[in-house]
Design an enzyme around this catalytic site. Structure first.
Site, PDB file in Angstrom:
ATOM      1  CG  ASP A 214      -2.934   6.212   5.185  1.00 59.75           C
ATOM      2  OD1 ASP A 214      -2.280   5.167   5.381  1.00 59.75           O
ATOM      3  OD2 ASP A 214      -3.750   6.655   6.009  1.00 59.75           O
ATOM      4  CD  GLU A 241       0.198   8.321   7.181  1.00 61.90           C
ATOM      5  OE1 GLU A 241      -0.761   8.012   7.906  1.00 61.90           O
ATOM      6  OE2 GLU A 241       0.383   9.483   6.755  1.00 61.90           O
ATOM      7  CG  HIS A 319      -3.770   8.515  12.922  1.00 53.17           C
ATOM      8  ND1 HIS A 319      -4.819   7.975  13.637  1.00 53.17           N
ATOM      9  CD2 HIS A 319      -4.139   8.451  11.618  1.00 53.17           C
ATOM     10  CE1 HIS A 319      -5.767   7.588  12.804  1.00 53.17           C
ATOM     11  NE2 HIS A 319      -5.378   7.870  11.580  1.00 53.17           N
TER      12      HIS A 319
END
Length: 393
Positions: A214, A241, A319
């Protein structure tokens, strides 16, 4: 049977863990040295709290029907969002039939276009929308996922987001996602550190366990392409991501084109509405979209976003957002798994995402979860959490 109308909408705020998962103490893994758009400034590099990631806090929206039924939801927004609910959006909610969710959404969105469209305002609309779905399902004495068409699978399976994918593997999750620690401003040394951390984790979890990274909007196209290529070729990184700022659709299109075959580009956590996601889809920016149901426009808008993605052949893996996404993912064929945020300060335990604000919040066991038939989203507000209502109307 007559349909109740909405008697009152109320907006509350609360500090600490809850709807705004960023609002944690400094010892929490989520406040560690994590790459962000502010990492270019050394003074704001060590901790996300230094640049104010937690300033908004939690918004709690309650909607009460004329028959006394109460629905509620939590999201990020705090006092500014509470003001928007009480001083602006309430006029479209109170007096409406509890079944008229589509009408209320459209009026809230159109009336705020001149100062909204995304960000805080759509967070706020999302919170109201989720509360309306909770209310309608409670009135019908059904779980929300029944209203969305019913379950298409028996249970949900999860990957875990946190600092310890090796522990997530032991807990039965299908994969683990880590935050990237160093951004482009930290140069070659930072890049090497990022790759070393990833390589160390790959050695701990073995070659077959999913590892994801991420990047929280922190990179540029060149850095993201280079990192993704090395990480895929040498460590088998499943996806990169949210590598770029959310408005850089052109950069995402280039990144997806340049990424090595087999490596996935994902984004959408900070995107909003069907129009924002249509840009991502039309420009072929990513392989998976990741809308947050508490930020993208709520369930009402996520239905439209997911339909667009389904038509484009793109997966939807929302998410975080706990029960609010669980009730949606269980009903969608193009959402094959879900994210679980490891909210324990040291992510060695599975605890509810919204703890301590919500009661009865389910958590995965061995990386899996079955939803029950409790009406609404199946959770209750913890009466021990001190809510305040800063504005009224």
């Amino acid at each position: 049977m007559s349909v109740p109308t909405i008697r009152e909408v109320r907006a509350y705020v609360v500090r600490g863990g809850g709807g705004d998962y960023h609002d944690q103490q400094g010892t929490h893994w989520i406040d560690d040295h994590i790459a962000t758009p502010m990492s270019k400034y050394p003074a704001y590099r060590q901790s996300r709290r230094t640049f104010g990631i937690n300033v908004l806090g939690t918004l709690v929206v309650e909607v009460e029907a004329s028959d006394g039924t109460v629905g509620f939801a939590v999201t990020t927004g705090g006092e500014p969002a509470a003001w928007i609910v009480e001083k602006h959006l309430a006029r479209f909610i109170e007096g409406a039939k509890i079944t008229d969710i589509e009408l209320m959404w459209d009026q809230m969105y159109r009336s705020t276009l001149y100062y909204g469209r995304k960000g805080l305002v759509v967070n706020t609309i999302s919170g109201v929308d989720l509360a309306l779905w909770d209310l309608l399902a409670k009135w019908r004495k059904e779980p929300v996922y029944h209203l969305l068409g019913g379950a298409v699978r028996d249970e949900l399976q999860f990957y875990a987001t946190g600092a310890r994918p090796d522990l997530a593997k032991e807990m039965g999750f299908i994969g683990g996602k880590m935050a990237l620690h160093h951004g482009p401003a930290e140069g070659e040394e930072g890049l090497r550190k990022n790759l070393d951390i990833l390589n160390d984790m790959r050695n701990k979890v073995g070659k077959d366990f999913w590892l994801m990274q991420d990047c929280w909007m922190a990179l540029d196209v060149e850095y993201a392409t280079r990192f993704s290529t090395i990480a895929w070729n040498e460590m088998g990184l499943k996806w990169t991501e949210e590598a770029l700022p959310p408005d850089d659709y052109w950069g995402y299109a280039a990144l997806k084109k340049n990424a090595p075959k087999g490596h996935l580009i994902t984004t959408g956590e900070h995107e909003a509405t069907r129009w924002g996601f249509k840009m991502l889809l039309d420009m072929e920016c990513c392989d998976i979209i990741q809308p947050d149901v508490g930020w993208c426009g709520g369930i009402t808008e996520l239905i439209k976003i997911t339909a667009l993605a389904d038509a484009a052949g793109v997966l939807v893996v929302p998410h975080g957002s706990s029960v609010y996404s669980y009730h949606f993912v269980i009903t969608r064929h193009n959402s094959p798994f879900a994210e679980f945020l490891m909210m324990h300060p040291v992510p060695d335990q599975v605890v509810p995402m919204f703890t301590p604000l919500l009661l009865d919040e389910p958590v995965p066991v061995n990386g899996r979860l079955k939803l029950d038939d409790t009406p609404g989203f199946g959770v209750r507000l913890n009466p021990e959490c001190k809510l305040s209502r800063p504005y009224t109307h």
